[in-house]
Design an enzyme around this catalytic site. Structure first.
Site, PDB file in Angstrom:
ATOM      1  N   ASP A   1       0.777  -1.138  -0.014  1.00  0.00           N
ATOM      2  CA  ASP A   1       0.163  -0.051  -0.178  1.00  0.00           C
ATOM      3  C   ASP A   1       0.792   1.463   0.020  1.00  0.00           C
ATOM      4  O   ASP A   1       2.046   1.258   0.261  1.00  0.00           O
ATOM      5  CB  ASP A   1      -0.894  -0.118   1.239  1.00  0.00           C
ATOM      6  CG  ASP A   1      -2.148   0.491   1.051  1.00  0.00           C
ATOM      7  OD1 ASP A   1      -2.183   1.475  -0.163  1.00  0.00           O
ATOM      8  OD2 ASP A   1      -3.193   0.495   1.792  1.00  0.00           O
TER       9      ASP A   1
ATOM     10  N   ASP B   1     -10.831   2.083  -3.341  1.00  0.00           N
ATOM     11  CA  ASP B   1     -11.365   1.793  -1.905  1.00  0.00           C
ATOM     12  C   ASP B   1     -12.687   1.790  -1.866  1.00  0.00           C
ATOM     13  O   ASP B   1     -13.453   1.299  -1.072  1.00  0.00           O
ATOM     14  CB  ASP B   1     -10.560   2.756  -0.925  1.00  0.00           C
ATOM     15  CG  ASP B   1      -9.310   2.385  -0.169  1.00  0.00           C
ATOM     16  OD1 ASP B   1      -8.872   1.336  -0.525  1.00  0.00           O
ATOM     17  OD2 ASP B   1      -8.749   3.505   0.214  1.00  0.00           O
TER      18      ASP B   1
HETATM   19  C1  GLA Z   1      -5.675   1.869   2.170  1.00  0.00           C
HETATM   20  C2  GLA Z   1      -6.195   0.728   1.564  1.00  0.00           C
HETATM   21  C3  GLA Z   1      -7.309  -0.129   1.978  1.00  0.00           C
HETATM   22  C4  GLA Z   1      -6.559  -0.817   3.392  1.00  0.00           C
HETATM   23  C5  GLA Z   1      -6.229   0.516   4.275  1.00  0.00           C
HETATM   24  C6  GLA Z   1      -5.351   0.169   5.401  1.00  0.00           C
HETATM   25  O1  GLA Z   1      -6.826   2.814   2.234  1.00  0.00           O
HETATM   26  O2  GLA Z   1      -6.402   1.214  -0.077  1.00  0.00           O
HETATM   27  O3  GLA Z   1      -7.438  -1.115   1.070  1.00  0.00           O
HETATM   28  O4  GLA Z   1      -5.466  -1.555   3.048  1.00  0.00           O
HETATM   29  O5  GLA Z   1      -5.278   1.553   3.563  1.00  0.00           O
HETATM   30  O6  GLA Z   1      -4.992   1.110   6.013  1.00  0.00           O
END
Ligand code: GLA
Length: 756
Positions: A497, A567
């Site tokens: 990420d 997301d």
């Molecule tokens: C980001 C990612 C999510 C999740 C969060 C965790 O927003 O896109 O899918 O992994 O971080 O903190």
């Protein structure tokens, strides 16, 4: 007779590789780069400039195009040595310089020791060879066998500064695509500084085009947006340190009437994940210049004598048959010649991720309970998301400390991964290795390891700072920490990420004349860590992520064959996001999960099947606690997983067609078709349920016109009818329309029968 002889000569010239080649016509000083769907002709023009002579549908290789260039001189145009016949302002150029009579947007700029930025390169020599060379330290397309592609390097030099400019081209036998990048080398004896070094430039002889970009923000990435480009400058860029959710580094320049089904278009995918620019400039003589590459804003790259700089690559695709054709070319090229992974062209494991189920509030028992239920449903891989390391209980702490939080997981990642394996599941782990929280051991020990401008306050994003990946020691430290976790546990998947943009891009304790290198060195550092981890753990499936789809680009695809698309897991929103994404990226790249309803991001409710029907067009998985859903929904989940296991190769690697846009229609549709055209799946999605709606048919694509298809095991309809008249969404078998509510999806499985 003359005509026949000519054809024979061409056929002979094509030789091995049959439908592809690069021919240098010595007499005309022309390079003809071609395959069965395109021709790209460039020439060594007046003054040793490299000119663009033609780009479009295939044309004969044996014609003289040099004289066809617009060379004429006009008032206020400037030309070398009073040569009345040639001005760069009217010529179409391959890689325009700055300050030598071309007043358009230049492709590169070099600051010389004496303060001059004027340069002009001329042709020196060239090489043509089979296959394709890698670009050091950068992601790039590659050949599996030399026979797949031919490459050309045209070496040019600015005789005054000593800057050598090598224009690199690769043409593919199986795709309507050319890949380009540029090498810039200091062959002189004085220091040079690149202030701009774009990857490619294409000059078109008319401006009758529109520009299609893919834009958005967090939660609504990659919406197509068309812009008029017939006059002046049109551009998109990123200055966020990553390619961004705002403007994806993929652009289509298309004829005004071109659509998904017909017309001419040129696609440009930058194989890069950092700051970039893509720009057209339509001048008042009717020339359209397109160029793309690293954003020159705060880019400076010193070149000592002997040093070389490589730009990222651009994948240039061409179609004369509409945007679906353009996209399918990109999909195939990326799947076969950009993705490198044990999972290349393989079905992706169906995963269950705990993020939306628990966020950071979990312990081992909670995780195992979720995983057990996943196993019961048929899931293959369990992914532990954020919150397993350091003091990570919320956004304020822990990033940078890649050792397990034993309060939550007493047996560590190794213990948990073993227990997950014992359930019959593979185990995957979330990391965010480019970041650090102020509250972390790493920051306490190395405050100089973050990007930060002297004496200025630091801008935070999600309460975190960006580690200075331009420094090898930072990358080494993170590598060692991650190596320790991964090598002692059973890890088959990593979600990498990256949750904030770069601000105050300044590398602490680094010389002032090296600061302009930081953005690019940062992303090179990211690539190098990916490469080291990939090499150390070749079995691992990497998924890239950046708050969803904020670094969803061709560069990342080289290291991670899939990417969390957004997301926003709401089914209705995902129709739009995945539809927009499909223009420039393959379905196999699209991370897509079924999440809880009402949705966490939009609070919209959709049925469990509706949500899955959208998520099938991607890597597929679940992002919720399956213990929390109804028995009935759980039964559906089991059926969905069974279904996906049967059809995932078709979804992920079939020929994907956009049929009806969710941005323009109440009912949208897309479909995938197998290579042998025996199986196809069509999915429709309706936004609003409008009573007493009229006739609704959707014309299908890519079927075999001469075979009969069953639709969901009923009907017997020839492919020609389904493609020319369409599939009826409202016949008596499919009168779903009125009984549905808003935001409903339907799926039609077409199976070919032996011709009657
Ligand atoms: C980001 C990612 C999510 C999740 C969060 C965790 O927003 O896109 O899918 O992994 O971080 O903190």
């Amino acid at each position: 007779m003359f005509y026949i002889i000519n054809i024979m000569i061409i056929a002979k010239k094509k030789g091995k590789g049959e439908n592809m080649g690069i021919i240098f016509n010595e007499q005309e000083k022309q390079f003809h780069i071609f395959n069965k769907s395109l021709s790209y002709v460039i020439g060594i023009c007046q003054d040793g400039d490299i000119g663009q002579l033609y780009f479009g549908k295939p044309i004969r290789t044996d014609q003289k195009l040099q004289d066809y260039q617009s060379y004429g001189i006009r008032p206020l145009c400037c030309n070398e040595k009073d040569d009345e016949k040639y001005t760069k302002e009217l010529a179409l150029l391959e890689y325009p310089s700055f300050g030598d009579g071309d007043f358009g947007s230049s492709a590169y700029e070099v600051l010389q020791d004496n303060g001059s930025r004027v340069s002009k390169f001329t042709y020196q020599f060239h090489r043509i060879y089979k296959g394709k060379k890698p670009i050091p330290g950068l992601p790039a397309t590659y050949t599996n066998e030399d026979e797949e592609a031919d490459s050309l390097e045209i070496v040019c030099r600015d005789l005054i500064s000593g800057l050598e400019v090598t224009l690199c081209y690769t043409v593919w036998e199986n795709y309507s695509a050319i890949c380009r990048h540029t090498k810039l080398k200091n062959t002189g004896d004085k220091k040079l500084k690149l202030e701009q070094a774009l990857s490619c430039n294409v000059d078109f002889p008319d401006t009758n085009f529109t520009w299609l970009q893919f834009e958005g923000a967090w939660g609504r990435e990659r919406s197509p947006k068309e812009r008029d480009i017939s006059s002046g400058i049109t551009a998109i860029e990123s200055l966020r340190g990553h390619s961004s959710a705002n403007y994806n580094p993929f652009v289509i320049i298309k004829r005004k009437n071109a659509d998904d089904f017909q017309g001419e278009a040129f696609g440009f995918n930058l194989v890069y994940s950092g700051n970039y620019i893509a720009k057209t400039q339509a001048d008042t003589f009717g020339k359209l210049r397109f160029n793309m590459g690293i954003n020159p804003k705060w880019f400076q790259w010193p070149l000592e004598p002997g040093e070389e700089f490589n730009t990222p690559e651009v994948i240039i695709t061409y179609t004369s048959n509409g945007l679906n054709d353009l996209s399918q070319n990109i999909h195939r090229l990326m799947n076969n010649n950009l993705v490198r992974s044990a999972y290349k062209n393989k079905p992706r494991p169906i995963l269950l991720n705990n993020w939306e189920a628990t966020e950071m509030d979990f312990d081992e028992e909670k995780i195992l309970k979720i995983a057990r239920k996943g196993k019961e449903a048929g899931v293959e891989l369990f992914v532990l998301d954020d919150g397993w390391f350091g003091k990570r209980n919320d956004d304020f702490a822990g990033l940078g400390d890649w050792y397990v939080n034993t309060d939550k997981l007493p047996d560590g990642i190794s213990g948990l991964s073993k227990k997950i394996n014992e359930l019959g599941l593979k185990f995957g782990l979330w990391i965010e290795p480019e970041m650090v929280n102020e509250d972390s051991d790493m920051y306490r020990q190395h405050p100089d390891w973050v990007l930060a401008a002297p004496y200025r306050p630091r801008t935070l994003g999600r309460h975190q700072m960006v580690l200075d990946y331009s420094k090898p020691e930072v990358v080494d430290n993170i590598y060692d920490q991650l190596y320790a976790v991964i090598s002692t546990a059973s890890i088959d998947y990593i979600k990498w990420d990256m949750n904030r943009s770069i601000t105050e891009c300044y590398s602490q304790d680094v010389a002032r004349d090296k600061q302009g290198m930081t953005y690019h060195k940062y992303i090179m550092g990211v690539y190098s860590l990916y490469e080291r981890l990939r090499k150390a753990f070749p079995h691992i499936l990497f998924e890239s992520c950046a708050s969803g789809g904020a670094r969803f680009d061709a560069g990342m695809l080289y290291y991670a064959p899939q990417a969390w698309c957004s997301d926003d897991t709401d089914g209705h929103e995902r129709v739009k996001i995945q539809y927009g994404t499909s223009y420039g990226y393959p379905v196999s790249m699209v991370g897509s999960h079924v999440s809880a309803s009402p949705n966490l991001q939009t609070h919209r409710a959709m049925t469990i099947d509706g949500r899955a029907n959208v998520a099938y067009y991607g890597t597929f998985g679940y992002e919720l606690d399956l213990n929390e859903i109804s028995e009935e929904d759980f039964e559906s989940v089991k059926e969905q997983i069974k279904f996906m296991k049967e059809y995932r190769e078709l979804f992920q690697y079939g020929n994907y067609y956009r049929l009806q846009s969710p941005f323009e229609n109440n009912i949208s549709a897309w479909m995938v078709v197998s290579d042998d055209r025996q199986t196809a799946i069509v999915t429709t999605h309706k936004t609003e349920n409008i009573p007493n709606w009229g006739i609704e048919r959707i014309k299908l694509q890519g079927l075999n016109p001469d075979i009969v298809y069953t639709i969901n095991d009923k009907d017997d309809i020839y492919g020609d009818y389904l493609m020319n008249a369409g599939i009826s969404l409202m016949n008596k078998e499919r009168h779903w329309y009125e009984s549905d509510g808003d935001y409903t999806t339907h799926m039609y499985i077409l199976k070919g029968k032996v011709t009657k």
